[in-house]
Structures are given as structure tokens and as C-alpha cells.
Design a protein around this motif. Structure first.
Motif, PDB file in Angstrom:
ATOM      1  N   GLY A 173       3.060  10.092   9.223  1.00  6.41           N
ATOM      2  CA  GLY A 173       4.420  10.494   8.973  1.00  6.41           C
ATOM      3  C   GLY A 173       4.803  10.664   7.523  1.00  6.41           C
ATOM      4  O   GLY A 173       4.060  10.292   6.593  1.00  6.41           O
ATOM      5  N   SER A 174       5.998  11.193   7.337  1.00  5.71           N
ATOM      6  CA  SER A 174       6.533  11.429   5.995  1.00  5.71           C
ATOM      7  C   SER A 174       6.755  10.137   5.234  1.00  5.71           C
ATOM      8  O   SER A 174       6.912  10.155   4.017  1.00  5.71           O
ATOM      9  N   TRP A 175       6.754   8.985   5.940  1.00  8.50           N
ATOM     10  CA  TRP A 175       6.938   7.701   5.256  1.00  8.50           C
ATOM     11  C   TRP A 175       5.796   7.390   4.290  1.00  8.50           C
ATOM     12  O   TRP A 175       5.928   6.548   3.426  1.00  8.50           O
ATOM     13  N   LEU A 176       4.655   8.100   4.402  1.00  3.43           N
ATOM     14  CA  LEU A 176       3.525   7.868   3.499  1.00  3.43           C
ATOM     15  C   LEU A 176       3.541   8.801   2.288  1.00  3.43           C
ATOM     16  O   LEU A 176       2.717   8.646   1.379  1.00  3.43           O
ATOM     17  N   TYR A 177       4.462   9.749   2.271  1.00  2.59           N
ATOM     18  CA  TYR A 177       4.467  10.793   1.241  1.00  2.59           C
ATOM     19  C   TYR A 177       4.607  10.202  -0.160  1.00  2.59           C
ATOM     20  O   TYR A 177       3.859  10.557  -1.077  1.00  2.59           O
ATOM     21  N   GLY A 178       5.562   9.307  -0.315  1.00  2.58           N
ATOM     22  CA  GLY A 178       5.778   8.709  -1.628  1.00  2.58           C
ATOM     23  C   GLY A 178       4.589   7.901  -2.088  1.00  2.58           C
ATOM     24  O   GLY A 178       4.210   7.930  -3.268  1.00  2.58           O
ATOM     25  N   ARG A 179       3.968   7.179  -1.168  1.00  2.40           N
ATOM     26  CA  ARG A 179       2.810   6.372  -1.553  1.00  2.40           C
ATOM     27  C   ARG A 179       1.650   7.241  -1.996  1.00  2.40           C
ATOM     28  O   ARG A 179       0.989   6.940  -2.985  1.00  2.40           O
ATOM     29  N   PHE A 180       1.377   8.304  -1.271  1.00  4.05           N
ATOM     30  CA  PHE A 180       0.287   9.183  -1.687  1.00  4.05           C
ATOM     31  C   PHE A 180       0.590   9.821  -3.041  1.00  4.05           C
ATOM     32  O   PHE A 180      -0.306  10.026  -3.862  1.00  4.05           O
ATOM     33  N   GLY A 181       1.861  10.124  -3.267  1.00  8.53           N
ATOM     34  CA  GLY A 181       2.233  10.697  -4.557  1.00  8.53           C
ATOM     35  C   GLY A 181       1.915   9.784  -5.716  1.00  8.53           C
ATOM     36  O   GLY A 181       1.564  10.247  -6.811  1.00  8.53           O
ATOM     37  N   SER A 182       2.030   8.487  -5.499  1.00 10.39           N
ATOM     38  CA  SER A 182       1.775   7.536  -6.588  1.00 10.39           C
ATOM     39  C   SER A 182       0.343   7.005  -6.597  1.00 10.39           C
ATOM     40  O   SER A 182      -0.196   6.667  -7.657  1.00 10.39           O
TER      41      SER A 182
END
Length: 436
Positions: free
Chosen positions: A288-297
Motif C-alpha cells: 500500500g501507499s503507507w510504504l511510500y514515505g519509507r521507501f522515499g527515505s
């Protein structure tokens, strides 16, 4: 994991609260001196580098600045921990004042039916949350007397939205000469190419939610809205051996046989899946989109991107998880004020720029191109009525039933039709329990 709603003019959080006559304003002590010190206990399970974790940390700072007599006691909990113990904890004196909780009939709906959550209907109208959240987003916020979502009283407030997509390693795709697939056939052809190159393409975890979401995505490739409404909202009879779930279970078992999914993934958790993708071991991750921020960092070794599940009209997705206020909360007024701040324009904009899908942001304030793509893909899915909620929602305890089912498909210990029999029984038992 339907993200709409545009706000009417938002003022700074503190001014909004003051204008509403917030009951969280510092109260004078009995002797007329300094306001009495208070503590707001808050639980959530978002990672520090996730979009929600980043935005909510700032919301805590803004809350404390506008409530100088209040200290926020934040306690980070695990998703599984809250999932399994919420009913017991919320019925005790150990309940927090506000917490993040999973939406759906089997979770927030069940707790509302048990009388463990505060009715937020009056606050939703008074503070304008009902205007900020579109009808589709309100589906998961409202529950009837049976605990079925979509109507009735407000028992939660989502301040973000989510959906399931495909994350991919751009460098790994380029190495194999693979373009972003536009159809399901192109998607499986890409995975066949990775398998021939000795690479297991899909990182997943069968011991928690990820693998069951893949099976659901496969089922949705054969589904239309009436089937989703029947499965999720009890608006019709669900045939567990019909084309949708039969295809989902059979195709997922085939993914394992073809080497798209590793056989040892039955024992892996979501964190194992995430780390496997970040390390570059697996070129594809469905989540899900909930992982987007983590992958970005956290992704440092390669370029990555996302695309919607090829060929599907619908995907798993909905409003995000809910802020709920336990009935035993000792500081409900402060909890309402905190929710208000997370719905404010500045926190919504921050959430969007951190890689989340906000429900009330100013689109012009989202500056990161990658994050704009995330929100645009969500808007596309939402516009085509493509949000199909999540497979574990329909019945209490169904999450564990699905985990067990997909593990058996991965291990090959049960045939797909037998797994579907196991899924049908508790689903139908729940329908009988609620008198449907």
C-alpha cells in the motif's frame, strides 16, 4: 491502506480550535491560578519515516503549542499488537485517550458494536469533518448498530487515504529490458523474465497482511462493484467458488508454482518483505501507499517507482486507518482537538509532501513530483470507483483466517478449493451472527 474531500478555508489549527470554542482550551484551576496540567495518551503504529508518522509528529508539536497545559504521551504500538488486543485493552482502565485503529466491519465496526468506541457524530458535524470527507471516505468512518460500515454513527475519523499498488525497482527492470506493464499479461511476462534470470520477482510476507492482498488483487481482476458490495457490505450473496475468489486463490497458488513468490515467504512478516525490497533482493513489491514515505527515505541503492495493478478496474484501498476515541478515554475533549489538528490544511499538506495521500490538502501545495504521481494515481482509481476495501474486513477474526489460507496456498498444503471452503465458513457464520 477513496481519498477525496476539499476543505473550506482552514485557519491555523490553534485559531480553528479557539473559534470552535474548543473544550481543550486551558481551564483555570479552582484557585484561579495556572491551568491544571493534563496528559493526552495517544497510540498509533505508523513508522517514524512514514508519511503519517512524519505528519503526526508535527501535529503533536502543534497540539502542545496550542495547549500549553497538556503533554502528549505518545506510545508506539505494533499493528498486530493493537489488532489482537484492542478489545481487551479498550474495555479496561488502560485505554488510551485516542488511538489509530483499523477500519472495517471486523475491527472498528466490531468495537463500535461492543460499545468500546465513542460516538463522534456530534463532533464531526460541529467541527466540519463531515464536509471534509467525501461520502466514499465516510464509508469506513460510520457504522450501524450491527457494526456494518457505510451508514449510522461516526465512530472514527480518517485523515489520509490509501491504496494498494505495485512498487518496482527501475534499475532491475532496465537490466532485464522490461517496460512498465500496461496489462496483466505483460505483468506476468515480466515476472517470467525475472524467473528465467534466476530472480524471484515478488517480495511478500505470508505471515501477515501482504500475501492476502495479492490474492485479493487477483480476485478483483475478475470482479465488478456489485461483487465487492456483496462481499464487503453484505448487499448480496457471495459465492466463494465463483469466478472471483476461485481465480484469486488459483492464480496465487500458480504464482508460487511459477516462482513469482518464494516458497519460504509463508513464514515472513511485512517487515521482512519491506527489507527484502529495500535491499534490492526483490524487484517487485505489492503493497500500500503507507510504504511510500519509507521507501522515499530508505531506498538508497536503486531508483524505484510505482504503477497501478495492470488491467484492474479495482484495487484494495479506502480511507486510511481511523482516529478513534475509546469510550473509556479520560480526555475526550483533547482527543477531538488533536483530530482537528490532523485535519488542518498545514498537516494535510505536510502529509502529502511526505509521501502520503491526504484527504484535505491544497493540491498546489504538493511540490514533490513523485508524491504528485502517488496522489494522481489514487485520484484515477477513486474516479473510476475502484476502491475495493480490504479482504479481511468482512468478519471478526477474518484476518487470521486469511493469513492461514494464503500460507496453505504458499506451502501447497491445501488445494485452492479447500482453502476457499475454509474462508467461506467464518464469513457465513458472521452473516448468521448479525442476522443478515
Amino acid at each position: 491502506m477513496s481519498k477525496k474531500g476539499i476543505a473550506a478555508a482552514f485557519v491555523a489549527a490553534a485559531l480553528t480550535l479557539a473559534a470552535c470554542g474548543s473544550s481543550g482550551s486551558p481551564a483555570p484551576s479552582a484557585g484561579g491560578g495556572s491551568p491544571e496540567a493534563r496528559t493526552l495518551t495517544l497510540w498509533h503504529y505508523e513508522g517514524k519515516t512514514s508519511a503519517m508518522g512524519v505528519a503526526w509528529a508535527d501535529a503533536i508539536k502543534k497540539f502542545e503549542a496550542s495547549h500549553p497545559n497538556v503533554t502528549v504521551k505518545f506510545e508506539e504500538k505494533g499493528f498486530e499488537q493493537i489488532q489482537k488486543t484492542a478489545g481487551m485493552v479498550l474495555g479496561s482502565d488502560q485505554a488510551p485517550d485516542i488511538m489509530e485503529y483499523n477500519k472495517g466491519n471486523a475491527t472498528a465496526g466490531l468495537l463500535s458494536k461492543q460499545g468500546l468506541l465513542t460516538d463522534l457524530s456530534e463532533e464531526a458535524a460541529k467541527r466540519g469533518w463531515d464536509k471534509l470527507l467525501s461520502p466514499s471516505l465516510q464509508t469506513t468512518a460510520r457504522y450501524d448498530e450491527r457494526g456494518v460500515m457505510g451508514s449510522g454513527k461516526w465512530f472514527g475519523v480518517p485523515n489520509y487515504a490509501e491504496y494498494v499498488m505495485v512498487y518496482y525497482n527501475k534499475d532491475a527492470f532496465a537490466k532485464q529490458g522490461i517496460e512498465v506493464p500496461a496489462t496483466y499479461e505483460e505483468f506476468t511476462a515480466a515476472m517470467d523474465k525475472f524467473v528465467k534470470a534466476g530472480v524471484t520477482p515478488v517480495s511478500t510476507g505470508g505471515a501477515e497482511y501482504p500475501a492476502q492482498q495479492i490474492m485479493y488483487q487477483l480476485a478483483l481482476s475478475k470482479a465488478q462493484r456489485p461483487w465487492v458490495d456483496a462481499y464487503q457490505l453484505y448487499k448480496g450473496k457471495v459465492d466463494f467458488h465463483g469466478p472471483e475468489l476461485t481465480y484469486g486463490a488459483t492464480a496465487f497458488a500458480d504464482w508460487v508454482k511459477k516462482g513469482y513468490v518464494a516458497k519460504d515467504s509463508a513464514g515472513l512478516k511485512a517487515e521482512d518483505m519491506i527489507v527484502g525490497f529495500i535491499s534490492g533482493k526483490f524487484p517487485v513489491l505489492v503493497s500500500g501507499s503507507w510504504l511510500y514515505g519509507r521507501f522515499g527515505s530508505d531506498v538508497k541503492k536503486f531508483k524505484w517507482g510505482t504503477f497501478l495493478w495492470p488491467g484492474n478496474q479495482m484495487s484494495a484501498g479506502s480511507s486510511g486507518n481511523l482516529w478513534v476515541v475509546p469510550e473509556k478515554s479520560k480526555n475526550k475533549d483533547l482527543a477531538y482537538d488533536f483530530i482537528d489538528i490532523t485535519m488542518s490544511k498545514d498537516i494535510q499538506n505536510e502529509l502529502g509532501n511526505a509521501g502520503g495521500v491526504p484527504v484535505a490538502a491544497d493540491p498546489a501545495a504538493i511540490t514533490d513530483e513523485k508524491n504528485k504521481e502517488l496522489i494522481e494515481n489514487f485520484n484515477k482509481l477513486s474516479a473510476q470507483d475502484g476502491l475495493a476495501f480490504y479482504p479481511d474486513w468482512p468478519a471478526p477474526g477474518y484476518y487470521d483466517v486469511l493469513v492461514s489460507g494464503v500460507q496453505e496456498l504458499i506451502n501447497g498444503s491445501k488445494a485452492p478449493d479447500k482453502v476457499l471452503d475454509d474462508l467461506a465458513q467464518p464469513y457465513n457464520d458472521n452473516l448468521a451472527d448479525i442476522g443478515n
